[in-house]
Design a protein around this motif. Structure first.
Motif, PDB file in Angstrom:
ATOM      1  N   HIS A   1       0.667  -1.089   0.076  1.00 38.27           N
ATOM      2  CA  HIS A   1       0.119   0.093   0.101  1.00 38.27           C
ATOM      3  C   HIS A   1       0.873   1.254   0.183  1.00 38.27           C
ATOM      4  N   ILE A   2       2.123   1.085   0.339  1.00 36.15           N
ATOM      5  CA  ILE A   2       2.816   2.489   0.357  1.00 36.15           C
ATOM      6  C   ILE A   2       3.396   2.962  -0.749  1.00 36.15           C
ATOM      7  N   LYS A   3       3.558   3.805  -1.349  1.00 33.86           N
ATOM      8  CA  LYS A   3       4.016   4.157  -2.719  1.00 33.86           C
ATOM      9  C   LYS A   3       5.537   4.026  -2.623  1.00 33.86           C
ATOM     10  N   GLU A   4       6.041   3.353  -3.806  1.00 32.77           N
ATOM     11  CA  GLU A   4       7.533   3.400  -3.950  1.00 32.77           C
ATOM     12  C   GLU A   4       8.498   4.726  -3.472  1.00 32.77           C
ATOM     13  N   SER A   5       7.903   5.651  -4.082  1.00 31.21           N
ATOM     14  CA  SER A   5       8.569   6.756  -3.905  1.00 31.21           C
ATOM     15  C   SER A   5       8.640   7.588  -2.415  1.00 31.21           C
ATOM     16  N   TYR A   6       7.655   6.968  -1.591  1.00 33.55           N
ATOM     17  CA  TYR A   6       7.865   7.319  -0.118  1.00 33.55           C
ATOM     18  C   TYR A   6       8.478   6.462   0.843  1.00 33.55           C
TER      19      TYR A   6
ATOM     20  N   PRO B   1      11.640   5.250   1.143  1.00 29.86           N
ATOM     21  CA  PRO B   1      12.731   5.630   1.685  1.00 29.86           C
ATOM     22  C   PRO B   1      12.876   6.752   2.757  1.00 29.86           C
ATOM     23  N   LEU B   2      11.494   7.485   2.783  1.00 34.50           N
ATOM     24  CA  LEU B   2      11.249   8.476   3.784  1.00 34.50           C
ATOM     25  C   LEU B   2      10.832   8.006   5.017  1.00 34.50           C
ATOM     26  N   ILE B   3      10.404   6.681   5.157  1.00 30.97           N
ATOM     27  CA  ILE B   3       9.559   6.266   6.343  1.00 30.97           C
ATOM     28  C   ILE B   3      10.364   5.243   7.234  1.00 30.97           C
ATOM     29  N   LYS B   4      10.563   5.861   8.323  1.00 31.40           N
ATOM     30  CA  LYS B   4      11.626   5.028   9.323  1.00 31.40           C
ATOM     31  C   LYS B   4      10.689   4.640  10.468  1.00 31.40           C
ATOM     32  N   ALA B   5      11.192   3.675  11.451  1.00 32.64           N
ATOM     33  CA  ALA B   5      10.406   3.109  12.126  1.00 32.64           C
ATOM     34  C   ALA B   5      10.821   3.019  13.775  1.00 32.64           C
ATOM     35  N   GLU B   6      10.137   2.906  14.702  1.00 31.85           N
ATOM     36  CA  GLU B   6      10.425   2.835  16.129  1.00 31.85           C
ATOM     37  C   GLU B   6       9.722   1.574  16.387  1.00 31.85           C
ATOM     38  N   CYS B   7      10.390   0.616  17.326  1.00 30.78           N
ATOM     39  CA  CYS B   7       9.869  -0.564  17.570  1.00 30.78           C
ATOM     40  C   CYS B   7       9.954  -0.822  19.208  1.00 30.78           C
ATOM     41  N   ILE B   8       8.771  -1.254  19.643  1.00 33.32           N
ATOM     42  CA  ILE B   8       8.681  -1.096  20.941  1.00 33.32           C
ATOM     43  C   ILE B   8       8.102  -2.471  21.581  1.00 33.32           C
TER      44      ILE B   8
ATOM     45  N   ILE C   1      11.410  -8.484   4.542  1.00 30.69           N
ATOM     46  CA  ILE C   1      10.275  -8.270   3.761  1.00 30.69           C
ATOM     47  C   ILE C   1      10.320  -6.614   3.508  1.00 30.69           C
ATOM     48  N   ILE C   2      10.475  -5.970   4.506  1.00 26.53           N
ATOM     49  CA  ILE C   2      10.414  -4.314   4.034  1.00 26.53           C
ATOM     50  C   ILE C   2      11.814  -3.982   4.169  1.00 26.53           C
ATOM     51  N   THR C   3      12.626  -4.151   3.471  1.00 28.60           N
ATOM     52  CA  THR C   3      14.081  -3.737   3.471  1.00 28.60           C
ATOM     53  C   THR C   3      14.238  -2.290   3.362  1.00 28.60           C
ATOM     54  N   TRP C   4      13.300  -1.671   2.863  1.00 30.89           N
ATOM     55  CA  TRP C   4      13.389  -0.241   2.767  1.00 30.89           C
ATOM     56  C   TRP C   4      13.079   0.644   4.001  1.00 30.89           C
ATOM     57  N   ASN C   5      12.518  -0.082   4.891  1.00 32.24           N
ATOM     58  CA  ASN C   5      12.260   0.653   6.510  1.00 32.24           C
ATOM     59  C   ASN C   5      13.340   0.651   7.371  1.00 32.24           C
ATOM     60  N   THR C   6      14.062   1.659   7.659  1.00 30.19           N
ATOM     61  CA  THR C   6      15.179   1.548   8.683  1.00 30.19           C
ATOM     62  C   THR C   6      14.303   1.692   9.873  1.00 30.19           C
TER      63      THR C   6
END
Length: 291
Positions: free
Chosen positions: A204-209, A211-218, A281-286
């Motif tokens: 669902h997330i656009k490819e161009s977006y 690289p902009l999206i990072k994550a916190e995991c708790i 799976i989501i290699t783009w998500n830092t």
């Protein structure tokens, strides 16, 4: 029904954080009516009955402005590359309680400040925020867990698929968007359900977006008194997921609160397995941080 009380907060302290943000602001609102209040929410351990709406917004913003002026030039860290970050919703959900205070005044303060940005996590998709363009000076962190347990642990919140679909929309409206994988709960087939969640993000997330999206995991923390209150309220289904004495141990939070978490060795194993799946799976998500 949670009672809403208006007041002027006297707790005018800015706390260092270093995880969700560099700093945590004084509470614009203290308390929350979100669906997770009757399961794991840490705010409910200290304030279950009330939502305090603090009306001295200008005083809080002046305090934040004075604090920013004391800071050196920002050095890149995991919270942000360029700006000092301030969590404005640590003890509430900004999207849910949008109508209860003048959040636009807060947003405009950060939009206009050349050195800082605001951030908050949410479990709600509130399209009223789309009427404002913060020009990437407000970061929304959409909280995500598998839908099966979201329905149990955080009822009456926006569906997980709606939160995922909102990511594109809010980026296009001028917000910075990150992911808040929280709380990560281990249960039977949990990794299978996280695999489906990660695949949904990919779809669902656009490819161009991406690289902009990072994550916190708790990973999940709970509390013994909270557990007792939930059992007395016959919330056995949710407690069966989050109260696991054979897997958990006592801990004291960085702010001195009492809680339980997954035991150190168990949690290390959970983190390794979860991260391996995430990175596959989501290699783009830092991942900004995980604990």
């Amino acid at each position: 029904m949670v009672q809403i009380l208006k007041r002027n907060t006297k707790t005018l302290h800015i706390r260092p954080n270093g995880r969700s943000a560099d700093f945590i602001t004084p509470n614009f609102i203290y308390g929350c009516a979100s669906g997770c209040r009757n399961s794991y929410c840490y705010v409910m351990r200290h304030n279950y009955k009330y939502i305090y709406v603090n009306e001295n917004i200008d005083q809080i913003l002046t305090l934040i402005n004075n604090h920013i002026e004391t800071l050196p030039t920002k050095i890149t860290n995991q919270t942000d590359d360029k700006y000092w970050t301030y969590d404005i919703g640590c003890s509430t959900d900004v999207c849910l309680h949008w109508k209860h205070t003048d959040w636009l005044k807060v947003f405009n303060f950060f939009k206009g400040n050349p050195y800082a940005k605001a951030t908050f996590a949410t479990k709600y998709v509130n399209h009223k925020l789309l009427d404002f363009n913060p020009k990437s000076k407000v970061r929304i962190r959409f909280s995500l867990i598998p839908q099966n347990i979201s329905s149990i642990l955080e009822p009456r919140t926006s569906s997980i698929i709606d939160r995922i679909r909102a990511i594109n929309t809010f980026i296009e409206a001028g917000y910075e968007v990150h992911l808040n994988f929280s709380p990560i709960v281990a249960y039977e087939r949990w990794l299978e359900e996280y695999e489906a969640l990660f695949q949904s993000l990919n779809t669902h997330i656009k490819e161009s977006y991406k690289p902009l999206i990072k994550a916190e995991c708790i990973f999940l923390t709970h509390n013994s008194h909270q557990h007792e209150r939930n059992i007395l309220s016959n919330r056995h289904e949710s407690e069966s997921l989050i109260w696991k004495p054979d897997l958990q141990e006592d801990k004291v939070s960085e702010y001195g609160g009492s809680a339980v978490r997954y035991r150190s060795g168990v949690k290390k194993n959970f983190i390794q397995r979860w991260v391996a799946l995430h990175d596959k799976i989501i290699t783009w998500n830092t991942i900004r941080y995980i604990f």
